[in-house]
Design a protein around this motif. Structure first.
Motif, PDB file in Angstrom:
ATOM      1  N   SER A  76       0.858  -1.195   0.000  1.00  0.00           N
ATOM      2  CA  SER A  76       0.000   0.000   0.000  1.00  0.00           C
ATOM      3  C   SER A  76       0.891   1.241   0.000  1.00  0.00           C
ATOM      4  CB  SER A  76      -0.863  -0.003   1.258  1.00  0.00           C
ATOM      5  OG  SER A  76      -0.020   0.180   2.389  1.00  0.00           O
ATOM      6  N   ASP A  77       0.275   2.401  -0.190  1.00  0.00           N
ATOM      7  CA  ASP A  77       1.043   3.653  -0.166  1.00  0.00           C
ATOM      8  C   ASP A  77       1.921   3.740   1.091  1.00  0.00           C
ATOM      9  OD1 ASP A  77      -0.190   4.323  -2.530  1.00  0.00           O
ATOM     10  OD2 ASP A  77      -1.181   6.127  -1.784  1.00  0.00           O
ATOM     11  N   ILE A  78       1.335   3.466   2.236  1.00  0.00           N
ATOM     12  CA  ILE A  78       2.070   3.622   3.508  1.00  0.00           C
ATOM     13  C   ILE A  78       3.202   2.593   3.608  1.00  0.00           C
ATOM     14  CG2 ILE A  78       1.846   3.366   6.036  1.00  0.00           C
ATOM     15  CD1 ILE A  78      -0.856   4.801   5.818  1.00  0.00           C
ATOM     16  N   GLU A 149      -1.359  14.903 -10.808  1.00  0.00           N
ATOM     17  CA  GLU A 149      -2.766  15.111 -10.462  1.00  0.00           C
ATOM     18  C   GLU A 149      -3.458  13.780 -10.176  1.00  0.00           C
ATOM     19  OE1 GLU A 149      -5.297  18.095 -11.966  1.00  0.00           O
ATOM     20  OE2 GLU A 149      -6.486  16.657 -13.087  1.00  0.00           O
ATOM     21  N   ASN A 150      -4.078  13.692  -9.004  1.00  0.00           N
ATOM     22  CA  ASN A 150      -5.044  12.626  -8.771  1.00  0.00           C
ATOM     23  C   ASN A 150      -6.383  13.209  -9.229  1.00  0.00           C
ATOM     24  OD1 ASN A 150      -6.526  10.476  -7.843  1.00  0.00           O
ATOM     25  ND2 ASN A 150      -5.828  10.572  -5.740  1.00  0.00           N
ATOM     26  N   GLY A 151      -6.774  14.326  -8.625  1.00  0.00           N
ATOM     27  CA  GLY A 151      -7.934  15.047  -9.148  1.00  0.00           C
ATOM     28  C   GLY A 151      -8.916  15.443  -8.068  1.00  0.00           C
ATOM     29  N   PHE A 152      -9.987  16.079  -8.490  1.00  0.00           N
ATOM     30  CA  PHE A 152     -11.042  16.446  -7.539  1.00  0.00           C
ATOM     31  C   PHE A 152     -11.790  15.183  -7.142  1.00  0.00           C
ATOM     32  CE2 PHE A 152     -10.421  20.760  -9.204  1.00  0.00           C
ATOM     33  CZ  PHE A 152     -10.449  21.488  -8.011  1.00  0.00           C
ATOM     34  N   ARG A 153     -12.035  15.049  -5.868  1.00  0.00           N
ATOM     35  CA  ARG A 153     -12.637  13.812  -5.356  1.00  0.00           C
ATOM     36  C   ARG A 153     -14.161  13.900  -5.327  1.00  0.00           C
ATOM     37  NH1 ARG A 153      -8.149  11.089  -3.123  1.00  0.00           N
ATOM     38  NH2 ARG A 153      -9.454   9.537  -2.114  1.00  0.00           N
ATOM     39  N   ASN A 154     -14.786  12.782  -5.639  1.00  0.00           N
ATOM     40  CA  ASN A 154     -16.241  12.692  -5.662  1.00  0.00           C
ATOM     41  C   ASN A 154     -16.689  11.462  -4.887  1.00  0.00           C
ATOM     42  OD1 ASN A 154     -16.667  14.926  -7.620  1.00  0.00           O
ATOM     43  ND2 ASN A 154     -15.514  13.552  -8.959  1.00  0.00           N
ATOM     44  N   LEU A 173     -18.293   4.910   5.011  1.00  0.00           N
ATOM     45  CA  LEU A 173     -17.547   5.475   3.894  1.00  0.00           C
ATOM     46  C   LEU A 173     -16.053   5.317   4.095  1.00  0.00           C
ATOM     47  CD1 LEU A 173     -18.576   7.529   1.424  1.00  0.00           C
ATOM     48  CD2 LEU A 173     -16.937   8.967   2.633  1.00  0.00           C
ATOM     49  N   ARG A 174     -15.452   4.568   3.178  1.00  0.00           N
ATOM     50  CA  ARG A 174     -13.985   4.425   3.269  1.00  0.00           C
ATOM     51  C   ARG A 174     -13.324   5.772   2.993  1.00  0.00           C
ATOM     52  NH1 ARG A 174      -9.569   5.645  -0.458  1.00  0.00           N
ATOM     53  NH2 ARG A 174      -7.760   4.707   0.491  1.00  0.00           N
ATOM     54  N   VAL A 175     -12.367   6.136   3.852  1.00  0.00           N
ATOM     55  CA  VAL A 175     -11.542   7.317   3.599  1.00  0.00           C
ATOM     56  C   VAL A 175     -10.069   6.895   3.670  1.00  0.00           C
ATOM     57  CG1 VAL A 175     -13.218   9.013   4.453  1.00  0.00           C
ATOM     58  CG2 VAL A 175     -11.572   7.983   6.055  1.00  0.00           C
ATOM     59  N   GLU A 213     -14.665   7.760  -1.741  1.00  0.00           N
ATOM     60  CA  GLU A 213     -14.556   9.000  -2.514  1.00  0.00           C
ATOM     61  C   GLU A 213     -13.204   9.049  -3.219  1.00  0.00           C
ATOM     62  OE1 GLU A 213     -11.862  10.034   0.140  1.00  0.00           O
ATOM     63  OE2 GLU A 213     -12.557  11.854  -0.818  1.00  0.00           O
ATOM     64  N   ASN A 214     -13.271   9.337  -4.524  1.00  0.00           N
ATOM     65  CA  ASN A 214     -12.073   9.396  -5.369  1.00  0.00           C
ATOM     66  C   ASN A 214     -12.417  10.131  -6.667  1.00  0.00           C
ATOM     67  OD1 ASN A 214      -9.268   8.252  -5.093  1.00  0.00           O
ATOM     68  ND2 ASN A 214     -10.389   6.568  -4.118  1.00  0.00           N
ATOM     69  N   PRO A 215     -11.412  10.571  -7.393  1.00  0.00           N
ATOM     70  CA  PRO A 215     -11.694  11.196  -8.687  1.00  0.00           C
ATOM     71  C   PRO A 215     -12.360  10.223  -9.662  1.00  0.00           C
ATOM     72  CG  PRO A 215      -9.470  11.725  -7.957  1.00  0.00           C
ATOM     73  CD  PRO A 215      -9.977  10.657  -7.045  1.00  0.00           C
ATOM     74  N   PRO A 240      -3.664  15.675  -4.810  1.00  0.00           N
ATOM     75  CA  PRO A 240      -2.473  15.452  -5.626  1.00  0.00           C
ATOM     76  C   PRO A 240      -1.853  14.083  -5.359  1.00  0.00           C
ATOM     77  CG  PRO A 240      -1.890  16.735  -3.700  1.00  0.00           C
ATOM     78  CD  PRO A 240      -3.342  16.359  -3.540  1.00  0.00           C
ATOM     79  N   TRP A 241      -1.057  13.627  -6.286  1.00  0.00           N
ATOM     80  CA  TRP A 241      -0.140  12.517  -6.033  1.00  0.00           C
ATOM     81  C   TRP A 241       1.262  13.107  -5.961  1.00  0.00           C
ATOM     82  CZ3 TRP A 241      -2.818   9.614 -10.524  1.00  0.00           C
ATOM     83  CH2 TRP A 241      -3.839   8.780 -10.023  1.00  0.00           C
ATOM     84  N   ILE A 242       2.147  12.420  -5.304  1.00  0.00           N
ATOM     85  CA  ILE A 242       3.526  12.880  -5.260  1.00  0.00           C
ATOM     86  C   ILE A 242       4.451  11.726  -5.649  1.00  0.00           C
ATOM     87  CG2 ILE A 242       3.756  12.453  -2.753  1.00  0.00           C
ATOM     88  CD1 ILE A 242       5.571  15.019  -2.693  1.00  0.00           C
TER      89      ILE A 242
HETATM   90  C1  TF8 Z   1      -6.854   6.830  -2.345  1.00  0.00           C
HETATM   91  C2  TF8 Z   1      -6.070   7.657  -3.325  1.00  0.00           C
HETATM   92  C3  TF8 Z   1      -5.357   6.749  -4.322  1.00  0.00           C
HETATM   93  C4  TF8 Z   1      -3.884   6.627  -4.021  1.00  0.00           C
HETATM   94  C5  TF8 Z   1      -3.189   5.691  -5.005  1.00  0.00           C
HETATM   95  C6  TF8 Z   1      -3.437   4.249  -4.751  1.00  0.00           C
HETATM   96  O1  TF8 Z   1      -8.072   6.937  -2.317  1.00  0.00           O
HETATM   97  O2  TF8 Z   1      -6.902   8.552  -3.982  1.00  0.00           O
HETATM   98  O3  TF8 Z   1      -5.380   7.305  -5.585  1.00  0.00           O
HETATM   99  O4  TF8 Z   1      -3.654   6.241  -2.754  1.00  0.00           O
HETATM  100  O5  TF8 Z   1      -1.836   5.961  -4.972  1.00  0.00           O
HETATM  101  O6  TF8 Z   1      -6.242   6.091  -1.589  1.00  0.00           O
END
Ligand code: TF8
Length: 337
Positions: A76-78, A149-154, A173-175, A213-215, A240-242
């Motif tokens: 995962s990211d972490i 850019e990840n984007g605006f979340r919905n 709701l998953r965050v 919620e995600n783009p 954003p993504w980094i």
């Molecule tokens: C989320 C983010 C994902 C990122 C990705 C997996 O909801 O919006 O886009 O963590 O790198 O976790």
């Protein structure tokens, strides 16, 4: 080497032999660079990783070989952040929101309704504010290269259309694993469930959570439409993504290698933003076609959400974030047209 050089000079071969070397006078060694990411290969994230792989090969004459690992196959990211810090993995791209355990200041980007559009976001992330935050990663063992850019979340969920905040009541709701998101969605009346992205699809499929919620690009590429019926265009946060490198690894590279990485990263940023923006324009029609029921939120409703989220904003400010938030808001005002 010195001896060889003087012999060559003496024999007059120097010009012929050293010139081609000087022309590609780069201190670049063959290296394998593992680049992990959470979305699928066919996502906007995957396309930009592929672009980066190609740029690196081009700019290094094939010596810097980047291998992309999609679908959180390296973790995962972490988990990947920690692998980078420890030096077990070289590079990754992921959300800034999950960096808050490492540099708390990143939480400022998770506050809702800050940016009005992508251009404001670009200016702030690429400007002094975004760079200052990225630089704070250095002392934690990470190098922040560029923002994508990840984007605006919905919002999506499987229970009901969300046309007003009250509709979120009781929705699991998953965050992302981030206190601002937890406070925000609990504030809206949902039950916020922090979870890594890699566990999300299954959690929705099995009903452990009702929504997320995600783009729109991610809702499409991760096939969330298979398990989510309702999509609400809320654009509550610009995300954003980094692109990160392991500092331990990066410090061992030559200046030439670092330059290639920095330039390829900058090129990937420009490619990724353009590509994501184009893709997101197609997503709504695609998701509709897949059977999602889509609605927008009225301005009045968005205004109510802004009000309801004030306690989360105040909490962030009270817990030491006030100056940072003021500074960010100042930067946004400067670039606002
Ligand atoms: C989320 C983010 C994902 C990122 C990705 C997996 O909801 O919006 O886009 O963590 O790198 O976790």
């Amino acid at each position: 080497m010195k001896l060889l050089r003087s012999v060559l000079l003496a024999t007059g071969l120097a010009a012929a032999i050293l010139a081609p070397v000087a022309a590609s006078a780069q201190d670049v060694k063959p290296r394998l660079i593992r680049f992990g990411y959470g979305l699928s290969e066919s996502s906007n994230q995957g396309r930009a990783v592929k672009f980066f792989v190609e740029e690196m090969a081009k700019r290094s004459g094939g010596k810097l070989k980047v291998k992309g690992f999609a679908d959180a196959s390296l973790g995962s990211d972490i988990q990947m952040q920690n692998a980078l810090i420890g030096g077990a993995q070289e590079m990754m791209v992921g959300s800034t929101a999950t960096l808050v355990g490492i540099v708390k200041d990143f939480a400022v980007f998770d506050l809702p309704f800050l940016f009005n559009n992508e251009q404001e976001a670009d200016a702030v992330f690429d400007g002094p504010f975004g760079q200052k935050l990225a630089a704070k990663l250095n002392e934690k063992g990470l190098v922040g290269l560029v923002y994508w850019e990840n984007g605006f979340r919905n919002l999506t969920n499987s229970k009901r259309p969300v046309t007003k905040v009250e509709d979120l009541k009781g929705i699991k709701l998953r965050v992302m694993q981030n206190p601002v998101y937890i406070d925000m969605f609990n504030g809206f009346g949902a039950n916020a469930v922090p979870l890594s992205f890699s566990e999300l699809f299954t959690a929705m499929e099995t009903g452990t959570v009702d929504g997320q919620e995600n783009p729109v690009t991610t809702i499409q590429s991760s096939k969330f439409y298979e398990v989510q019926k309702y999509l609400t265009i809320s654009k509550h946060v610009y995300s954003p993504w980094i692109v990160l490198a392991s500092k331990r690894w990066y410090d061992g590279l030559s200046a030439d290698e670092r330059k290639i990485i920095a330039e390829a990263a900058a090129a990937s940023r420009d490619f990724e933003r353009k590509d994501s923006r184009e893709a997101s324009k197609q997503s709504i029609a695609y998701l509709k076609d897949k059977g999602m029921q889509i609605n927008e939120l009225s301005d009045a409703e968005l205004g109510r959400m802004r009000e309801m989220v004030k306690p989360a904003m105040d909490k962030f400010a009270a817990e030491g974030g006030a100056d940072l938030l003021n500074e960010l808001q100042g930067e946004i005002t400067k670039v606002r047209k």
